[in-house]
Design an enzyme around this catalytic site. Structure first.
Site, PDB file in Angstrom:
ATOM      1  N   ALA A 616       0.727  -1.091  -0.063  1.00  9.52           N
ATOM      2  CA  ALA A 616       0.038  -0.010  -0.062  1.00  9.52           C
ATOM      3  C   ALA A 616       0.873   1.296  -0.027  1.00  9.52           C
ATOM      4  CB  ALA A 616      -0.935   0.028   1.139  1.00  9.52           C
ATOM      5  N   SER A 617       0.165   2.296  -0.255  1.00  9.28           N
ATOM      6  CA  SER A 617       0.980   3.793  -0.488  1.00  9.28           C
ATOM      7  C   SER A 617       2.409   3.412  -1.176  1.00  9.28           C
ATOM      8  CB  SER A 617       1.128   4.221   0.753  1.00  9.28           C
ATOM      9  OG  SER A 617       1.273   5.670   0.750  1.00  9.28           O
TER      10      SER A 617
END
Length: 824
Positions: A616-617
């Site tokens: 994620a991110s």
């Protein structure tokens, strides 16, 4: 597969007129311990670890010849107990390497004080094996008394295997000794009578003799059992000796019969932490101070499970399950591997001595039989999300969190700063994580339903009636089969199949490679797997026994570049397990990936991103340029957004009596200083930088994803929103191309590279000598991690909040997933 380590010895009898104590016959065939006396190029042939020693038993002085080989390197010793000068009377060192398909070179240095094993001091060798039926070898040896330009000893050999089954090897060596004007030939033949029984015959003929005839004969009869062997030598002077040898590779054995009507089970201890990388060795000092177990590499465990599934000699698996560490996606991959084993018509029996968590039950729910010890329970009660918030603590300390992030209509789902900014969940936080964990809950329920062959409603009813602290209730609910103590379960296992079974502990299974007898084995195509694990920071990663907690951009960039420029690597899989971190470090790694997929036209190759528990991110940022992205259905991904966060301690400093004053030169010399709360003007300029980085993030996603155009409004799926891998795949978000784990990612890479059949996996990052040496001494990272492991759980679970400060300090802007979510 079920060959256990049989600590027995084979036997080999040799009648010999030769100084070759390691039973070799030719410089064209020497690739075992005979590399110490014949051709050092054989060090380049993959043989793993080999050990041997030889003792002449009828000499006046007690002598031992010892040889140890460790892959491409080895050493030999000659030790005489009766030597008045020194017990060690001879030493040799050798090294070899492969220089292309079937080509090997090597060197060997020997120094002796007495009658040498070989009269040479320095030997170079080469060996060429262009086909499986032909091997050619050559050596040149230099005596220490000769000039380097005048090599006095030469030996050239050729060997042929006329039969396709390689049971017969014939050939001849030519040897020339310029010092004595001696020219000899050495015909030889090797015959494999049956697996594990070998016979070899060789002789020597003087080409300068008036009548060329055999002078002495070497006859060698060998017996192999598993990894061990022994031999006896008698030379022309009736000198007798005995030798023994062992190999890390399993040799063809004469003892391979199986019990009739027997069922074979593997018994496995399933516990500990499962990680992506191969665990580093625990340092000697750290192991003494903080004894702890290493993690288990997920890919290695999955490969073993699939081997057991394909092995027709294995009929069942007995699991002693404990506490299994690792994220939901890892456990889901493990569950699928166990399900494949079950679907192959094989039996799974589970015993739990200390109780089962909901995640552990999900993992083994397909078992045919589940047994538990009394006074335990099953924590099957649903999913509970707990997030710790620290704003009240920070207010008490007069520490002000200053957060910068993108908002859209006053909303932001980039909630990494929420635990410090608020004292509870915002509406956006609750909305996004409710959807996320509803998806994870559905996956959890589906897995248990498939394992127990229940409907979804039946599974939910069982969960809603939990937890099960009364095992009779667990039995009535169909969760377990019976309750018994450990010794009773052991008796039960012994009596399976009316006692006609063999149970092998997994640690007793011979996991070594089998001895490869082919001269030119078919080369497997190579695929690189790069492990990108931990919080993203500038600098180097920190691998350890429990895996990496820091993903350093320098480490990963070097790994990507090495894999890209390695001509033998046909495709790359980037295995990501990271919630993100520094924008700068993420961008540096993205750049190296872009060079691999697009810019470096001479080295462009398929690049596949494989997502583990979290990508994620910043973890998604480094994936978006890949040719294809695969995620497990339980992977947490997305979180496309940028955040800046710092802790302003100026008010705390005033409280404790610390006053800071400054003298500035330039209008913005004190820009965003920590000695006072940030001004509106400075906040606006930082926010402008955050917005620009967010726009760049969205642009990279749209450029890297074929189904997302520049015109699409990514804000609908960005702004920090997170998804399960299944949601990212099913909702037409185009963030993930397909569902699958590391196995499916490798298959995708094979297809993209046009590879059929098995492949060899090359793992990156590779540890350098310096870092390996530092870790072996027990440097601060390993000791620090072990100290943290010793902390009480209620304290240790908050350590990630402290560790996050180090990540935040590494950069001014971050692409990072919320630091800690606990699923119970």
């Amino acid at each position: 597969m079920l060959n256990k380590n049989l600590y027995m010895l084979g036997f080999c009898f040799t009648v010999i007129f030769s100084q070759n104590i390691w039973t070799g016959t030719s410089v064209a065939t020497s690739d075992n311990l005979d590399v110490f006396s014949l051709n050092p190029a054989g060090f380049g042939v993959s043989r793993g670890t080999q050990n041997g020693f030889y003792m002449p038993v009828d000499k006046d002085d007690f002598t031992i010849f010892k040889a140890n080989r460790y892959g491409n390197f080895g050493y030999s010793l000659e030790i005489k107990e009766n030597d008045p000068w020194d017990h060690l009377t001879g030493v040799g060192i050798g090294f070899g390497t492969k220089i292309g398909n079937g080509n090997y070179i090597g060197i060997r240095w020997n120094k002796t004080k007495a009658v040498p094993i070989s009269s040479s001091i320095f030997t170079i060798g080469a060996m060429i094996r262009p086909w499986d039926f032909l091997s050619i070898g050559a050596t040149a040896s230099l005596d220490e008394r000769q000039e380097i330009s005048n090599f006095p000893f030469y030996r050239i050999g050729i060997a042929l295997r006329p039969l396709s089954n390689h049971r017969l090897t014939i050939g001849v060596d030519y040897m020339e000794n310029n010092q004595n004007d001696l020219q000899t030939i050495h015909p030889f033949a090797n015959i494999k009578l049956v697996d594990g029984i070998n016979l070899s015959l060789s002789t020597e003929m003087d080409l300068n003799a008036d009548k060329m005839e055999p002078e002495g004969c070497q006859l060698n009869i060998g017996f192999n059992v598993n990894k061990f062997g022994a031999y006896s030598i008698q030379d022309g002077d009736s000198n007798i000796g005995i030798g023994f040898y062992s190999s890390a590779e399993t040799l063809p054995s004469i003892f391979s019969k199986k019990k009739k009507d027997s069922r074979h089970y593997i018994r496995m201890d399933l516990s500990g932490n499962f990680i992506e990388e191969k665990p580093s060795e625990v340092s000697f000092i750290t192991n003494i101070l903080f004894p702890s177990s290493k993690g288990t590499q997920l890919r290695g465990w999955l490969e073993k499970m699939d081997e057991y599934t394909d092995d027709s000699d294995i009929h069942g698996l007995i699991i002693d399950i404990g506490s299994v560490g690792g994220g939901f996606a890892k456990k889901n991959e493990m569950r699928r591997a166990l399900q494949r084993f079950k679907d192959a018509g094989k039996e799974i029996i589970v015993y739990s001595e200390y109780g089962l968590s909901g995640g552990s039950y999900f993992l083994i729910s397909m078992a045919d039989e589940i047994f538990m010890s009394g006074s335990t329970g099953i924590e099957l009660k649903g999913l509970n999300i707990e997030v710790s918030f620290y704003r009240t603590l920070l207010d008490t300390l007069s520490i002000v969190p200053e957060v910068f992030r993108v908002n859209y209509d006053g909303k932001s789902y980039k909630t990494m700063g929420d635990p410090f900014l608020y004292s509870g969940m915002t509406d956006e936080f609750r909305e996004n994580y409710t959807e996320l964990f509803q998806g994870l809950y559905d996956i959890w329920v589906k897995g248990i339903s498939e394992g127990r062959e229940w409907t979804t409603e039946e599974t939910k009813n069982v969960i809603n009636n939990g937890p099960y602290y009364l095992l009779d209730n667990a039995k009535n609910a169909g969760l377990i089969d019976s309750v018994m103590f450990k010794d009773q379960f052991d008796d039960y296992v012994d009596n399976l199949n009316d006692g006609k079974n063999t149970v092998t502990k997994i640690e007793d299974i011979d996991s070594s490679e089998y001895y490869v007898n082919d001269w030119a084995p078919k080369e497997k195509e190579k695929i690189a797997v790069i492990y990108a694990v931990g919080s993203i920071m500038p600098g180097n990663s920190n691998p350890g026994p429990s895996g990496s907690s820091i993903m350093g951009d320098k480490t990963i960039m070097k790994a990507i570049k090495s894999a890209r420029e390695n001509k033998d690597v046909k495709a790359i899989v980037l295995r990501i397990d990271s919630g993100g971190g520094s924008v700068l470090a993420s961008d540096n790694m993205w750049r190296e990936i872009y060079r691999t997929t697009t810019e470096d036209t001479t080295n462009v190759k398929p690049f596949i991103a494989s997502m583990s528990d979290v990508a994620a991110s910043g973890g998604y940022y480094i994936a978006c340029e890949a040719d294809s992205i695969l995620a497990d259905e339980a992977t947490i991904t997305g979180s496309i957004g940028v955040i800046g966060l710092r802790f302003n301690t100026s008010e705390l400093m005033k409280r404790i009596g610390i006053n800071t004053e400054s003298i500035t030169f330039g209008d913005n010399a004190d820009f965003a200083t920590g000695s006072r709360l940030i001004s509106d003007e400075h906040r606006a300029r930082i926010q402008e930088s955050i917005n620009e980085t967010y726009t760049d993030f969205k642009q990279k996603v749209s450029d890297g994803r074929d189904n997302i155009s520049e015109e699409d409004n990514l804000d609908d799926i960005a702004l920090g929103r997170v998804f399960t891998g299944k949601q990212a795949s099913d909702l037409d978000l185009f963030l993930v191309d397909k569902l699958g784990g590391i196995y499916e990612a490798i298959e995708t890479a094979k297809n993209a590279a046009g590879i059929d059949g098995d492949v060899e996996i090359i793992e990156y990052p590779k540890r350098d000598i310096k870092s390996s040496f530092q870790f072996s001494l027990g440097m601060k990272t390993s000791i620090q991690n072990n100290i943290i492991d010793e902390l009480p759980y209620e304290i240790k679970k908050h350590y990630d909040a402290v560790e996050l400060i180090n990540v935040l300090s590494s950069d001014t802007k971050h692409m990072i997933f919320p630091y800690k979510i606990e699923v119970k």
